[in-house]
Each structure stands twice: as C-alpha cells, then as structure tokens.
Design a protein around this motif. Sequence first.
Motif, mmCIF file in Angstrom:
data_model
loop_
_atom_site.group_PDB
_atom_site.id
_atom_site.type_symbol
_atom_site.label_atom_id
_atom_site.label_comp_id
_atom_site.label_asym_id
_atom_site.label_seq_id
_atom_site.Cartn_x
_atom_site.Cartn_y
_atom_site.Cartn_z
ATOM 1 N N THR A 1 0.828 -1.212 0.000
ATOM 2 C CA THR A 1 0.000 0.000 0.000
ATOM 3 C C THR A 1 0.857 1.255 0.000
ATOM 4 O O THR A 1 0.609 2.195 -0.770
ATOM 5 C CB THR A 1 -0.923 -0.002 1.234
ATOM 6 O OG1 THR A 1 -1.738 -1.168 1.216
ATOM 7 C CG2 THR A 1 -1.818 1.222 1.248
ATOM 8 N N LEU A 2 1.883 1.285 0.845
ATOM 9 C CA LEU A 2 2.731 2.469 0.911
ATOM 10 C C LEU A 2 3.576 2.599 -0.353
ATOM 11 O O LEU A 2 3.811 3.720 -0.834
ATOM 12 C CB LEU A 2 3.630 2.399 2.149
ATOM 13 C CG LEU A 2 4.502 3.636 2.400
ATOM 14 C CD1 LEU A 2 3.645 4.881 2.496
ATOM 15 C CD2 LEU A 2 5.321 3.469 3.659
ATOM 16 N N GLY B 1 4.404 5.844 -5.203
ATOM 17 C CA GLY B 1 4.708 5.751 -6.621
ATOM 18 C C GLY B 1 5.886 4.866 -6.929
ATOM 19 O O GLY B 1 6.483 4.979 -8.007
ATOM 20 N N SER B 2 6.220 3.952 -6.014
ATOM 21 C CA SER B 2 7.341 3.047 -6.262
ATOM 22 C C SER B 2 6.862 1.883 -7.125
ATOM 23 O O SER B 2 5.770 1.364 -6.911
ATOM 24 C CB SER B 2 7.905 2.520 -4.942
ATOM 25 O OG SER B 2 8.975 1.642 -5.179
ATOM 26 N N ASP C 1 12.012 -2.286 -4.889
ATOM 27 C CA ASP C 1 12.627 -0.981 -5.169
ATOM 28 C C ASP C 1 12.521 -0.055 -3.957
ATOM 29 O O ASP C 1 13.430 0.730 -3.680
ATOM 30 C CB ASP C 1 11.964 -0.335 -6.378
ATOM 31 C CG ASP C 1 12.305 -1.056 -7.673
ATOM 32 O OD1 ASP C 1 13.314 -1.781 -7.685
ATOM 33 O OD2 ASP C 1 11.561 -0.911 -8.654
ATOM 34 N N SER C 2 11.410 -0.150 -3.245
ATOM 35 C CA SER C 2 11.241 0.703 -2.058
ATOM 36 C C SER C 2 12.244 0.336 -0.974
ATOM 37 O O SER C 2 12.677 1.210 -0.215
ATOM 38 C CB SER C 2 9.817 0.559 -1.516
ATOM 39 O OG SER C 2 8.866 0.948 -2.483
ATOM 40 N N MET C 3 12.608 -0.948 -0.873
ATOM 41 C CA MET C 3 13.551 -1.378 0.153
ATOM 42 C C MET C 3 14.936 -0.778 -0.066
ATOM 43 O O MET C 3 15.744 -0.721 0.866
ATOM 44 C CB MET C 3 13.646 -2.907 0.159
ATOM 45 C CG MET C 3 12.358 -3.616 0.526
ATOM 46 S SD MET C 3 11.937 -3.488 2.278
ATOM 47 C CE MET C 3 13.164 -4.572 2.985
#
Length: 552
Positions: free
Chosen positions: A216-217, A222-223, A228-230
């Motif tokens: 969700t985050l 927009g990741s 990729d967010s990690m």
Amino acid sequence: TAEPAVAVLAGRAQVASALPLAYTLAGFASTLRGRIWSLRRALGWAVVCAAGTAVAVATPLLIGAETDLRADWFGHRFLGAPARPAAGLVALLVVAVMVHVVRCARGASLGSGEKRALLLSASVYGGSALLSLASATRLLSLPLLAPYAPLSIAIGLNYLLVHRHRRLTTELERMVEDRASELRESERRYRRLVDEAPVGVVACDVAGRITAINRTLADTLGSPSVRDSMEVNVLESEALRHAGVAAAFEQCMTRGERIVDEFAYTTRWGRDGRLPANTAPLRDRTGRVSGAQAVVEDISERAALERRLRQSRKMEAVGQLAAGIAHEINNPMAYVQSNLRMLREELVGAESELRKQGRDDAVLARLADGEELLDDALEGVARTVRLVREVKEFSHGSTGEREPVSVTELLDDALRYATPQKPAGVTVERIYGPVAPVSGSPGQLRQVFLNLIVNAFHAVGEHGTVQLVATDQSEGAIVRIEDDGHGIPVELRDRIFEPFFTTKSAGEGTGLGLYFSYEIVRMHGGELHLRSEPGVGTAFEVVLPRHPADVA
C-alpha cells in the motif's frame, strides 16, 4: 585373599552395599511416577542407609568372624565368610524395594518396551540378590552371584535411558517443528495483515535503511515495487528530506518519542498528496532505540472531496444570491422594456404624422435615429431579461429545455462571438472529428464554450495558439480548449472554479465565468477538467453525455 580378617571385611562390605543400592533404586523408581523426594525425606533415608551400612560393616550382626573355603563360577577357591540369619533383613529390604520398583514402573509414563526392560532387569537383580543371600547363609550351595546382580540393573537402566533419550529427542524435535510451524504461520498471518492493510506501513533501522514496507505504501509513494522501495534510505532520500519525513524519523529515533505529523509528498509520477504519519521508535531487548516504524495514510482523495464540498457550498450560496438578484432585476427590467416599446410606438406614430404634414427631412432623420437607439435598447433589455432567466434556471439547478445539439456548431458560434476579443497575433486551430449530438441547452453550452475561449485568448496574450478540439469517445462528446499561454500556478488550480475568484485586474473580470461554466456542465451531467503546466499552457476539457436518442 588368604587373610581371614580381609575376607570377613570384604563380605561385610558386599552385604552392606545392598543398602545404598536399595536406597538409590527406590529414589529412582519414585521419579518414574513424577514423585521427587523432598530434601528432608531424602536426607532422612540417607542417614538411615549410612547407619545401616556402618552397622553391617563394623559389627558381626550380618556376617560373623568365621570363614570357609568356597568356589566361584570358574572353580577358583577363595576364602568366604558365611552370613548369619540376621542377613534375612537384607532379603526383606530387597523384596520391599523390588515391590516398590514394580509398582512405580507399572504406573510410570513409559513405553511397553521400556517397562518390560526395567521389570526384567529388576527381577534379575532381585533374584540374584536373594540367591546370593541364600548361598551366603548356606541355605543353598551356589556359586557367588552377588557381584553380577548390579550388572543386570545397569543393563536395564542403560536401555531405559537410551530409549527414553531417543523418545525425548523425537518428541523435542516434533515440538520444535510444531512450534516453528506455528511461528511461520503466525509470521505469514501478520505479514499478510501488514501487506493487505489499507494504510501504509514502513520500518527502518537507525541508519535509515528500510527493513519492511507494505504494498500500500509503495503504491502511495509511486514506487514500482516493494523491492525498489527497500533500496530507499529514509534519512538520505532527497524527496523524503524535502517532504520533512527524514527529519521526523531522525527526531523519533534520537529522542525516542512518538511523532504525529502530516507531510506534503510528490510521488514519482508527479502526483501531489497529503500523508499523515504516526511515527514511533523501535527498541531492542535492552531498551535501546534500534529504528523507527510509521503508519501512513494517503488522505489526498479525502482532502480533494472536502475541497469540492466546500466549493459546492460556496456555489450553492452564490446560486441563491444569483436567484435573488435575478428576481430583483426582472421586475424593473419588465417596466423598462414595456416603457421602451411604448416610447418607440410613440416615435413611430409621431414620424407618421410628420410625414403626413410634409415636415423637414432632418426631423424625420432624427426620429429615425431615435428609433434605432430604442431598438438597440430593446435588444439590450431582451438580452438582459434572457440572461436573468438563465440565471434563475441555473440557480434552481435546471438547464432549461434540453434538445439535441451539435458541439461543433456551438464551438463555431462561441468562436464568432469571441473573435472581437482575439488579439491579432493569436492563431485559432479547429480540430473536429465526427461527434454525436449531446443533450442540453444550446444557449448555456454556448456560454460555457465562449467563457473558455475568451479565457484562452487572455492567457496567450498578443501571440500564441488556441486549439478547439472536438472528439467522440465512449463516455460521450469531448471538447478540449487548449492554449500555449503562461499556464496556471499550482497553488491556484484548486481555486479557479470558486465564485468571484479571478487573477485578472480590478474591472477586467468578475470571477464568475469559470464558476458558471463548471456548474452548467455539471447540471448537464458532464464533467469539466483542468490540465495546466506553468510556462507550457492550459487545457480545459468538457465531457458531455450523448443525447438519449443517439445512444439508443
């Protein structure tokens, strides 16, 4: 040994060893049923056992001082000391201990094989001990058996311990596997709970490295993926530092305090959002801060709905005001229109009388000019009355008579009316495709297009291009009026449809054009969208539903 004293002492010590062995067996058997002797009881029996052992070794109570020659299992002769009748007490003790062992073994939580091994070894021991006592008291003539009695107990206990160790190891492994399976299931359950939560969840260590983040985050920011967010560092990301998120995490980990704040964040695809976040410190077993976690909620859509609600309430208030003003204007305009018509009839009548009387042409010309002025005034009054009627219809949420209308024809009409306000250096491009008729009020829709075209002329200035685009799509007719002017600043985009809001100088605009356009389109069941970029231009897109007959 050839020494009688040594033989006697060895015999007494061998018989006395039955006491501590019986004590040990009795204590072990009790543990099989889960009964652990208390310290007081264990010490009491230990004292009794020690006293009995001392009496058996130091006194001739059980074995006297006489000796005789005996033979062992291999025919070797040795000097033995016969036991006295009092050694029968040891036999009774052995029997009592064996009975206790059997009872405890039968009630113990052991496997059938374990019970059989224990009972067999205890029976061999008991039988060997009793036969040895019978031989020592010369009741039976048997080789010496006492030294081999503990061997049977040792073999039985060894089997019991090995088998039990194996069983306990298997049970322990099963328990560990069950516990590990429960932990894995619990982890999957809580991971699923976090991943599927309707709010964003993120955690990082003290260096700012993200250790956990849900889908969700990642979507909110927009990741393209969670992986990729990690790779993002919360404390070093330029976007997060600009939004103030990095400072909040750093303060949370430095002070160990919970921080509740709201951040303005721009996603990777350029979408602006408002993100309230509840940030709390993470602590290790020692209580030291080991990182931070945050629960984030995207309230952009809710904020937009609230803005639209406030705008709708403002528009409703302006509509009520417009209805009141229209009502107040309508009555005096009716008097003015009636009086102007009567005055024109009087002028026409006076002109006829003068013509009959042959009066001067100059007077007739002046009367004709007066008639033209009255015609212009009547036309202006008629336009005012028509405008007042449309305002009243608008304020009551009505679009008037609906009929099939061509948006391309309305665009051409609006462009013709707006042409006097077009600067000489502005080029108008018309891109029309086949467009099905829409259902609506021609006058009101023409006014919408006129407002948008005039605004486009003002936006481009002395030189530029204005495009009028009409296409047909599944949702209905699409009309786009686009310019390459200076664009609308980001901070003003949410206010341009508000009543009385204008960026023009005093006396150049009322701030009602876009407001009325928005409301007219909405009452037609359509939508009015804005797309603008400073320095590039602005595009207003009107979406109108098809006429029901065309849809059928």
